[in-house]
Structures are given as C-alpha cells and as structure tokens.
Design a protein around this motif. Structure first.
Motif, PDB file in Angstrom:
ATOM      1  N   LYS A   1      12.432 -12.283  -4.223  1.00  0.00           N
ATOM      2  CA  LYS A   1      13.834 -12.066  -4.611  1.00  0.00           C
ATOM      3  C   LYS A   1      14.441 -13.389  -5.054  1.00  0.00           C
ATOM      4  CE  LYS A   1      14.357  -8.115  -1.866  1.00  0.00           C
ATOM      5  NZ  LYS A   1      13.548  -7.545  -2.927  1.00  0.00           N
TER       6      LYS A   1
ATOM      7  N   THR B   1       7.002  -9.725   4.405  1.00  0.00           N
ATOM      8  CA  THR B   1       7.663  -8.433   4.178  1.00  0.00           C
ATOM      9  C   THR B   1       6.747  -7.565   3.322  1.00  0.00           C
ATOM     10  OG1 THR B   1       8.790  -9.247   2.200  1.00  0.00           O
ATOM     11  CG2 THR B   1       9.975  -9.445   4.301  1.00  0.00           C
TER      12      THR B   1
ATOM     13  N   LEU C   1       5.630  -4.603   0.495  1.00  0.00           N
ATOM     14  CA  LEU C   1       6.045  -4.006  -0.774  1.00  0.00           C
ATOM     15  C   LEU C   1       5.577  -2.565  -0.798  1.00  0.00           C
ATOM     16  CD1 LEU C   1       3.580  -3.614  -3.077  1.00  0.00           C
ATOM     17  CD2 LEU C   1       3.690  -6.070  -3.122  1.00  0.00           C
TER      18      LEU C   1
ATOM     19  N   ASP D   1      15.282   0.034  -7.288  1.00  0.00           N
ATOM     20  CA  ASP D   1      15.085  -1.155  -8.117  1.00  0.00           C
ATOM     21  C   ASP D   1      14.304  -0.759  -9.378  1.00  0.00           C
ATOM     22  OD1 ASP D   1      14.714  -4.471  -7.840  1.00  0.00           O
ATOM     23  OD2 ASP D   1      13.235  -3.410  -9.066  1.00  0.00           O
TER      24      ASP D   1
ATOM     25  N   LEU E   1      10.352  -0.661  -8.040  1.00  0.00           N
ATOM     26  CA  LEU E   1      10.286   0.630  -7.335  1.00  0.00           C
ATOM     27  C   LEU E   1      10.280   1.845  -8.268  1.00  0.00           C
ATOM     28  CD1 LEU E   1      12.594   0.000  -4.244  1.00  0.00           C
ATOM     29  CD2 LEU E   1      10.124   0.282  -4.258  1.00  0.00           C
TER      30      LEU E   1
ATOM     31  N   ASP F   1      15.893  -3.132  -0.945  1.00  0.00           N
ATOM     32  CA  ASP F   1      14.469  -3.239  -0.654  1.00  0.00           C
ATOM     33  C   ASP F   1      14.188  -2.818   0.798  1.00  0.00           C
ATOM     34  OD1 ASP F   1      11.847  -3.941  -0.282  1.00  0.00           O
ATOM     35  OD2 ASP F   1      12.038  -5.974  -1.069  1.00  0.00           O
TER      36      ASP F   1
ATOM     37  N   GLN G   1      20.735   3.281   3.200  1.00  0.00           N
ATOM     38  CA  GLN G   1      21.039   1.921   2.752  1.00  0.00           C
ATOM     39  C   GLN G   1      22.512   1.561   2.972  1.00  0.00           C
ATOM     40  OE1 GLN G   1      20.972   1.247  -1.441  1.00  0.00           O
ATOM     41  NE2 GLN G   1      21.260  -0.948  -1.234  1.00  0.00           N
TER      42      GLN G   1
END
Lengths: 148, 351
Positions: free
Chosen positions: A53, A106, A108, B126, B130, B241, B341
């Motif tokens: 990010k 993290t 994905l 995203d 995504l 995310d 979210q």
C-alpha cells in the motif's frame, strides 16, 4: 421499395480515453508481477504488507520501502467455490484463499486450485502458478496450487 | 446539538424478485404512504436525501429517477449517497444540525434482482488487486466465517441460532421475506452454499425500499406522539483490504458504539443489519448486547435484505419500537463494504 440488404452500423465503444497511473507503490507491485516476481512494502514497525500500500492503513504514513517476497506462502483462510461463475479465475471448483506469502505479514486474496475441497486446509502451503503471458495485473498469477 | 427525531417510517415488502415494477415504481407507494401518514406535502419538507446504487440498476445516474417518486414540484433541496439509506439519514441529520432544515425526507431503494448480486458486489472492491479476481460477496464472507470458526469466535451452531431467531421474529413482520419456524439441528443439515456458509447463514436477496421522516424539536412533537429522538449517531470505516483487518471482531462498530454512547444505559431493542450470521454475532458483541436486549424483533437483515434500504429500515424498525412504547432505548446498525468494512450506529430514545 428496395430491400435493405445490410443495416447501417457504427462502432460504439465505451472507454476511458486517458491513462491511469497506479502510483509509486502499486506500479512496482504490478511491474514485478509482469516479471513473475512478488514484492511487498515495509512499514515503520518492520512488518511487510502484501499487496503493498502507498500509505500505512493504521498511521497514514507514506510507504515506499519495497521488499522482495517469495511466490510461496501459507493459507490463512479459504472458501470453497463449488460452482464458479464465468468471471472467476478458475472454471472448475476452487478455493478463494487469503495467502500470506513467505516474507510478508499480511495475506493477499487469490484463488487456489486444489482439485477437491478435502485438500484445502488452513495453514497449508501453496505456490503461485504463473500465467503463460503476463501483463502487469493481479491475474499474472493464474492461481496458487498446493505444495505437497 | 438540536433534538432530532425519527417520526415516521414506511417500507415496501421485501421480495426476491419484483417482476412487474422498476425501482421507482417500488418506491412510489412507500413515499406516498409516508406523506399520507404525516400529512406532509413537498413544500413542508426542507431537505430530501436518498441512498441507492447505480450498479444495481446498471445505469449511470439511475438515482435521479428516484426523485420521480417524491415529485418534481415545487423544487426540492436534495442530495444522494451511493450508500445505504442509513447514511442518507446521517447526511439529513447533519443538515438539520447545521440549521439548514427542520423536516427531512430520507429514502433508500434497491432492485438487486436485476443482476447477479454477489458478483455485482465485487465492483465495490479494490479495482486492481481484488475486483479482477471477481470474489463474490458470499465467498468473502465465507473467508471471514472460517477464521471466526477456526479461532473459536463462534460455532456453526451459534450461527444457525441467529438464523432461527431472526426467521422466527420475522413471522410478525409482514414486510419480511424469509420467516418461519426452523430448528438449529434441521438447518445445520443443509448443504454449504460456499463452505463454511449454508443458505441460512446468508441474508436473502431482496428487492425493496423504505423511507423515513426526520424532524427537529417541536416540529417532531407535532408529527409524532412519542418521537424517537436520536441521542447518538456515528459511523466509522476500516480499510478495504481484508488482509490488514482483524476479521474476528468489528472494530469500527466498537468505536462507533462507544462514540454514540450505546453502553451508557440499557438497550431495550437492537436492529442489526448483518448480512451473514457470523457477522450478526460480531455486531452483537461489538455493541456489547446481552440477554437484556431484544435483538432484531423485525427479523433483521437475515429476514429481509433490500440492499441500499436495509440499514435505513433498521432505523425505522428501531424507531417503531419507541413509538409503540415497547422500548425506551433502541440501537440501530447499518453496514457497508465487504466483511463489515464500514458501520453505522444510531441510538434512539423515547422522552
């Protein structure tokens, strides 16, 4: 009246006639994917985000310290899709999974081609299966597959 | 802060597929009934705000046609959010707080049956990492559910109990879609939709609409015998995310609940907008609800899920319990985005 043999047609393409920049961080991520490599980004506390990010999700700080990662990792959760839809990455039963790549902190999201649900397990190890042609997009990784 | 109350609420019956009517046609009787109930005319309303999604209609600016249900004359001061109507209500509440309005009309509407909703929902993700993988909404919720199950946050039984409770409560709600008497053991025998989620774990897909009148101070008292005063109102967003979020709790609901003062006094009734059973458990915990609170007397989102109106309906249902005197203090919840979210919490009180 004369017979109309062919209807008049004109192309109508809906498009954005401009280019979008992915920014300094995601552009490195997707350029690496095109070269069949994966990179993450390091946060101030030393942990590594993948996908990377541009800004720290907790502190808002700018990030840019790119870190090479392996294309292997571990499944942290998964969902079994018995009937894939046409848009989805695999056209046979597969799993969506959160995958923490080796070297990242993290996970994905991607698809895992495990053949059957009984082969799926949280904490199983997987490896990226690269697409035949890569274009700098998330689907340059065709899917992940179990490492036996 | 000005005293602002929810004073009227109407809704369309939630149905799996409204074959005969478009979005606006679903909305028209809802708005008309609201005007009839309150005696309000367009010129009595200072602000109109709506929540809907152009992605459901598959058409840019589809929300504009929703105004046909309100009426185009005299000209209205109007706004729209591409979110659930609960957020439109938040905007109207802010407008009233700022002194720009005294009475506001808020509505939400959606007709998700026109497309493949779980896939349409992938468009809110995203666009680079995504959406190109087209993870449907049920698969994403299933990833979260598995983490909750494997970490011992809840069991499949706990999840089924929520479905049984909500469907039973919905028997008293003529607008609900999924209702009836079921047993936990019975529904746990059903096959998975996307493992580990079964059909009863997922909210139905519903076409529907709802509308609310907000009013300030004395105007609220004129319009309603026992106004449902908004005493706490907050919404908080987490990162998109899933990988950077703790999926075993709803942090944003916890923060919103704290700021809205949910825990200050006993909550009699809670109306939750969780579209999956495990998420309902996470929201109950984030709000700090216990056995002293009646949860989802309407059946909640698991019994009727008109997208873009379901959260607004929770506020309307919670307010209804204040109006009929069965509750003195109620909390309504709305959600947006994948896996809870973003969350909104609204505390309502009688006098």
């Amino acid at each position: 009246m004369s017979q109309i043999e062919k209807a008049l047609t004109a192309p109508h393409v809906i498009e954005y006639t401009y280019k979008r920049s992915l920014g300094p961080v995601l552009s490195q991520f997707f350029t690496a994917l095109r070269e069949r490599r994966v990179v993450g980004v390091r946060r101030k506390d030393g942990t590594v985000l993948c996908p990377p990010k541009e800004y720290d999700p907790d502190t808002g700080e700018s990030l840019g310290d790119m870190v090479p990662l392996k294309d292997t990792g571990v499944v942290t959760s998964w969902a079994w899709v018995a009937k894939p839809r046409p848009q989805q990455p695999l056209q046979k039963p597969f799993a969506y999974a959160l995958i923490r790549l080796d070297g990242a902190d993290t996970p994905l999201l991607h698809a895992v081609d495990a053949g059957s649900e009984s082969r799926m397990k949280t904490s199983m190890r997987v490896r990226a299966r690269w697409a035949d042609t890569t274009t700098g997009a998330i689907r340059d990784i065709a899917c992940f597959e179990p490492v036996d | 802060m000005r005293d602002v109350a929810v004073v009227a609420f109407t809704q369309a019956p939630s149905v799996r597929r409204d074959l005969d009517r478009n979005e606006v046609e679903i909305l028209i009787p809802v708005i008309h009934e609201l005007k009839q109930k309150t005696g309000l005319k367009n010129e009595d309303v200072d602000f109109v705000c709506s929540g809907s999604s152009d992605y459901l209609a598959g058409q840019a600016f589809a929300f504009v046609s929703g105004l046909d249900a309100v009426g185009a004359w005299p000209p209205v001061c109007e706004s729209h959010v591409e979110m659930d109507g609960a957020w439109a209500l938040y905007e109207a509440w802010v407008k009233i707080q700022m002194g720009y309005a005294q009475v506001a009309l808020v509505y939400g509407f959606g007709k998700p049956s026109m497309g493949d909703l779980p896939i349409t929902m992938a468009l809110q993700l995203d666009p680079y990492v995504l959406t190109p993988l087209w993870p449907d909404a049920i698969s994403l919720a299933a990833l979260q559910a598995r983490i909750c199950l494997e970490k011992g946050v809840c069991t499949e039984r706990d999840m089924a109990e929520r479905a049984v409770r909500d469907r039973k409560n919905a028997k008293d709600n003529p607008f609900a879609q999924v209702k009836g008497d079921f047993t936990v053991d019975g529904i746990l025998k059903d096959p998975f939709v996307v493992s580990p989620l079964r059909k009863h774990d997922c909210a139905p897909i519903s076409d529907g609409a709802s509308a609310v009148i907000l009013a300030a101070g004395d105007r609220a008292k004129e319009l309603c015998k026992r106004p449902a005063w908004i005493r706490g109102f907050e919404h908080i967003c987490e990162p998109l995310d899933l990988g950077v979020r703790d999926l075993t709790r709803s942090r944003s609901t916890e923060i919103a609940a704290d700021r809205a003062g949910v825990g200050k006094k006993k909550i009699d009734v809670a109306e939750l907008s969780a579209p999956f059973t495990h998420q309902e458990i996470l929201i109950e915990r984030a709000l700090g609800l216990d056995d002293g609170t009646r949860i989802n007397p309407s059946g909640g989102a698991l019994a009727a899920n008109p997208l873009m109106a379901v959260g607004l309906s929770r506020i309307g249902e919670a307010a209804s319990r204040i109006w009929d005197g069965s509750a003195n203090r109620a909390v309504a919840h709305a959600t947006s985005g994948p896996c809870l979210q973003q969350n909104l919490v609204c505390v309502l009180e009688g006098d």
